[in-house]
Design a protein around this motif. Structure first.
Motif, PDB file in Angstrom:
ATOM      1  N   PRO A 127     -14.807   3.866  -1.957  1.00  0.00           N
ATOM      2  CA  PRO A 127     -13.635   3.144  -2.447  1.00  0.00           C
ATOM      3  C   PRO A 127     -12.473   4.082  -2.780  1.00  0.00           C
ATOM      4  O   PRO A 127     -12.683   5.223  -3.231  1.00  0.00           O
ATOM      5  CB  PRO A 127     -14.161   2.453  -3.717  1.00  0.00           C
ATOM      6  CG  PRO A 127     -15.633   2.359  -3.529  1.00  0.00           C
ATOM      7  CD  PRO A 127     -16.023   3.587  -2.739  1.00  0.00           C
ATOM      8  N   ALA A 128     -11.275   3.569  -2.574  1.00  0.00           N
ATOM      9  CA  ALA A 128     -10.071   4.369  -2.818  1.00  0.00           C
ATOM     10  C   ALA A 128     -10.016   4.871  -4.260  1.00  0.00           C
ATOM     11  O   ALA A 128      -9.596   6.003  -4.525  1.00  0.00           O
ATOM     12  CB  ALA A 128      -8.829   3.545  -2.488  1.00  0.00           C
ATOM     13  N   ALA A 129     -10.453   4.031  -5.201  1.00  0.00           N
ATOM     14  CA  ALA A 129     -10.390   4.446  -6.613  1.00  0.00           C
ATOM     15  C   ALA A 129     -11.299   5.651  -6.853  1.00  0.00           C
ATOM     16  O   ALA A 129     -10.955   6.564  -7.624  1.00  0.00           O
ATOM     17  CB  ALA A 129     -10.796   3.279  -7.520  1.00  0.00           C
ATOM     18  N   ASP A 130     -12.461   5.666  -6.193  1.00  0.00           N
ATOM     19  CA  ASP A 130     -13.365   6.819  -6.333  1.00  0.00           C
ATOM     20  C   ASP A 130     -12.764   8.055  -5.674  1.00  0.00           C
ATOM     21  O   ASP A 130     -12.895   9.179  -6.174  1.00  0.00           O
ATOM     22  CB  ASP A 130     -14.734   6.507  -5.710  1.00  0.00           C
ATOM     23  CG  ASP A 130     -15.491   5.459  -6.504  1.00  0.00           C
ATOM     24  OD1 ASP A 130     -15.134   5.227  -7.679  1.00  0.00           O
ATOM     25  OD2 ASP A 130     -16.418   4.857  -5.945  1.00  0.00           O
ATOM     26  N   ALA A 138      -9.629   8.741  -5.418  1.00  0.00           N
ATOM     27  CA  ALA A 138      -8.573   9.233  -6.315  1.00  0.00           C
ATOM     28  C   ALA A 138      -9.176  10.031  -7.471  1.00  0.00           C
ATOM     29  O   ALA A 138      -8.667  11.093  -7.850  1.00  0.00           O
ATOM     30  CB  ALA A 138      -7.752   8.058  -6.853  1.00  0.00           C
ATOM     31  N   ARG A 139     -10.272   9.517  -8.015  1.00  0.00           N
ATOM     32  CA  ARG A 139     -10.926  10.212  -9.139  1.00  0.00           C
ATOM     33  C   ARG A 139     -11.450  11.586  -8.695  1.00  0.00           C
ATOM     34  O   ARG A 139     -11.255  12.598  -9.368  1.00  0.00           O
ATOM     35  CB  ARG A 139     -12.072   9.334  -9.668  1.00  0.00           C
ATOM     36  CG  ARG A 139     -12.835   9.907 -10.839  1.00  0.00           C
ATOM     37  CD  ARG A 139     -13.978   8.989 -11.282  1.00  0.00           C
ATOM     38  NE  ARG A 139     -14.807   8.495 -10.188  1.00  0.00           N
ATOM     39  CZ  ARG A 139     -15.715   9.227  -9.527  1.00  0.00           C
ATOM     40  NH1 ARG A 139     -15.891  10.487  -9.848  1.00  0.00           N
ATOM     41  NH2 ARG A 139     -16.429   8.695  -8.547  1.00  0.00           N
ATOM     42  N   ALA A 169      -5.864  -0.031   0.369  1.00  0.00           N
ATOM     43  CA  ALA A 169      -6.477   1.199  -0.160  1.00  0.00           C
ATOM     44  C   ALA A 169      -5.414   2.261  -0.412  1.00  0.00           C
ATOM     45  O   ALA A 169      -5.465   2.998  -1.399  1.00  0.00           O
ATOM     46  CB  ALA A 169      -7.520   1.718   0.820  1.00  0.00           C
ATOM     47  N   GLU A 225      -3.407   1.708  -3.565  1.00  0.00           N
ATOM     48  CA  GLU A 225      -4.050   2.113  -4.830  1.00  0.00           C
ATOM     49  C   GLU A 225      -3.603   3.507  -5.274  1.00  0.00           C
ATOM     50  O   GLU A 225      -3.850   3.912  -6.409  1.00  0.00           O
ATOM     51  CB  GLU A 225      -5.573   2.066  -4.695  1.00  0.00           C
ATOM     52  CG  GLU A 225      -6.103   0.639  -4.558  1.00  0.00           C
ATOM     53  CD  GLU A 225      -7.615   0.570  -4.689  1.00  0.00           C
ATOM     54  OE1 GLU A 225      -8.154   1.222  -5.602  1.00  0.00           O
ATOM     55  OE2 GLU A 225      -8.240  -0.132  -3.875  1.00  0.00           O
ATOM     56  N   PHE A 226      -2.962   4.240  -4.363  1.00  0.00           N
ATOM     57  CA  PHE A 226      -2.463   5.579  -4.718  1.00  0.00           C
ATOM     58  C   PHE A 226      -1.017   5.550  -5.199  1.00  0.00           C
ATOM     59  O   PHE A 226      -0.461   6.596  -5.532  1.00  0.00           O
ATOM     60  CB  PHE A 226      -2.615   6.533  -3.526  1.00  0.00           C
ATOM     61  CG  PHE A 226      -4.054   6.927  -3.289  1.00  0.00           C
ATOM     62  CD1 PHE A 226      -4.567   8.083  -3.860  1.00  0.00           C
ATOM     63  CD2 PHE A 226      -4.895   6.120  -2.547  1.00  0.00           C
ATOM     64  CE1 PHE A 226      -5.888   8.430  -3.680  1.00  0.00           C
ATOM     65  CE2 PHE A 226      -6.221   6.453  -2.359  1.00  0.00           C
ATOM     66  CZ  PHE A 226      -6.726   7.616  -2.927  1.00  0.00           C
ATOM     67  N   LEU A 234       0.301   7.760  -8.068  1.00  0.00           N
ATOM     68  CA  LEU A 234      -0.574   8.923  -8.271  1.00  0.00           C
ATOM     69  C   LEU A 234       0.019  10.126  -7.546  1.00  0.00           C
ATOM     70  O   LEU A 234       0.733   9.974  -6.548  1.00  0.00           O
ATOM     71  CB  LEU A 234      -1.993   8.626  -7.749  1.00  0.00           C
ATOM     72  CG  LEU A 234      -2.726   7.475  -8.447  1.00  0.00           C
ATOM     73  CD1 LEU A 234      -4.126   7.290  -7.873  1.00  0.00           C
ATOM     74  CD2 LEU A 234      -2.790   7.716  -9.945  1.00  0.00           C
TER      75      LEU A 234
END
Ligand SMILES: O=C(O)c1ccccc1N[C@@H]1O[C@H](COP(=O)(O)O)[C@@H](O)[C@H]1O
Length: 203
Positions: free
Chosen positions: A66-69, A71-72, A92, A95-96, A99
Motif C-alpha cells: 500500500p502507498a501509505a506503507d 510512504a512510511r 496511490a 496519497e503522497f 509529503l
C-alpha cells in the motif's frame, strides 16, 4: 548544449555498491523495499546515504504494497524519492500529496498505458519490462515510433553492452538498470556499474 542521459542504478545493498554508483557518475541510486533478492531494510539504508552527494537522487522502490506503507518506509529510510512500480492507481500517487517525496511512476507499456509524464502527479515516468527487476529485455520498437515526451526513463534488461543502442532507439530522458550490472542475482558488480554509466553517458 546536449545533456547526457540521466542514469539510475537500482537494487543497491551495500556501502560499496553506493560508492561505486556515485563514483561512476550515476544521477540516482535505488533501494528496493519490496519482495526481491535485492530487498533492503529501511534502517540499513539510512547510513548508506552518507556517501550520496546532494546532486544524486536517492530512490525507494515499492511494488505490491500500500502507498501509505511505502510512504512510511521511505520516511524511515530517508530517501528523497518514491518509485511506485506496477499497478498503482492514480489514487496511490495522490496519497503522497503534501509529503516531501519526489515521485516516479513505473509501469509496463501496453496500449492502455497513459504515457503522459505527470498524468498521475509523478515527476518521472519509468517504462519497464513486464517482470520488474528480471533483466528481461522487451520490444522497444514501439518507442522508436512514439516515445513519451519529457522526463521518462527506460528500464528492463539494460546492460553495458546494449544501453547505448537502446538509448539511440527509444531516446529516453533517462535509463535505469539493476540485473545488467550484477554478477549474480542481487549482487552488484562494481566494474559493470562503471561500464554501464560510462556507456549511457557517452551517447
Ligand atoms: O529490482 C527488483 O527486484 C525490483 C522489484 C520490484 C519492483 C522493481 C524492481 N526493480 C526495478 O526493475 C528495473 C530494473 O530492471 P532490470 O533488472 O535492469 O531488468 C528498475 O526500474 C528497478 O527499479
Amino acid at each position: 548544449m546536449v545533456l547526457s542521459v540521466f542514469v539510475k542504478v537500482c537494487g543497491l545493498r551495500t556501502q560499496e555498491d553506493v560508492k561505486a554508483a556515485v563514483a561512476a557518475g550515476a544521477d540516482a541510486v535505488g533501494f528496493v523495499f519490496t519482495k526481491s533478492a535485492r530487498k533492503v531494510d529501511p534502517a540499513a539504508v539510512r547510513p548508506l546515504l552518507a556517501d550520496v552527494p546532494d546532486n544524486v537522487l536517492t530512490v525507494g522502490v515499492f511494488a505490491g504494497i500500500p502507498a501509505a506503507d511505502a510512504a512510511r518506509i521511505a520516511h524511515e529510510a530517508e530517501v528523497q524519492a518514491v518509485q511506485l512500480h506496477g499497478d498503482y492507481p492514480r489514487g496511490a500517487f495522490e496519497e503522497f500529496d503534501g509529503l516531501p517525496f519526489r515521485l516516479l511512476r513505473a509501469t509496463t507499456l501496453t496500449e492502455d498505458t497513459d504515457v503522459t509524464v505527470g498524468a498521475y502527479g509523478e515527476e518521472m515516468l519509468l517504462l519497464d519490462s513486464p517482470v520488474a527487476g528480471s533483466g528481461e529485455r522487451w520490444d522497444l520498437s514501439v518507442l522508436a515510433r512514439s516515445a513519451p515526451a519529457g522526463k521518462w526513463l527506460l528500464a528492463g534488461g539494460l546492460s553495458p553492452a546494449n544501453v547505448a543502442a537502446a538509448i539511440e532507439t527509444a531516446k529516453p530522458w533517462g535509463v535505469d538498470v539493476s540485473s545488467g550490472v550484477e554478477s549474480a542475482r542481487g549482487v552488484k558488480d562494481h566494474e559493470l556499474i562503471r561500464q554501464f554509466v560510462s556507456a549511457a553517458k557517452a551517447v
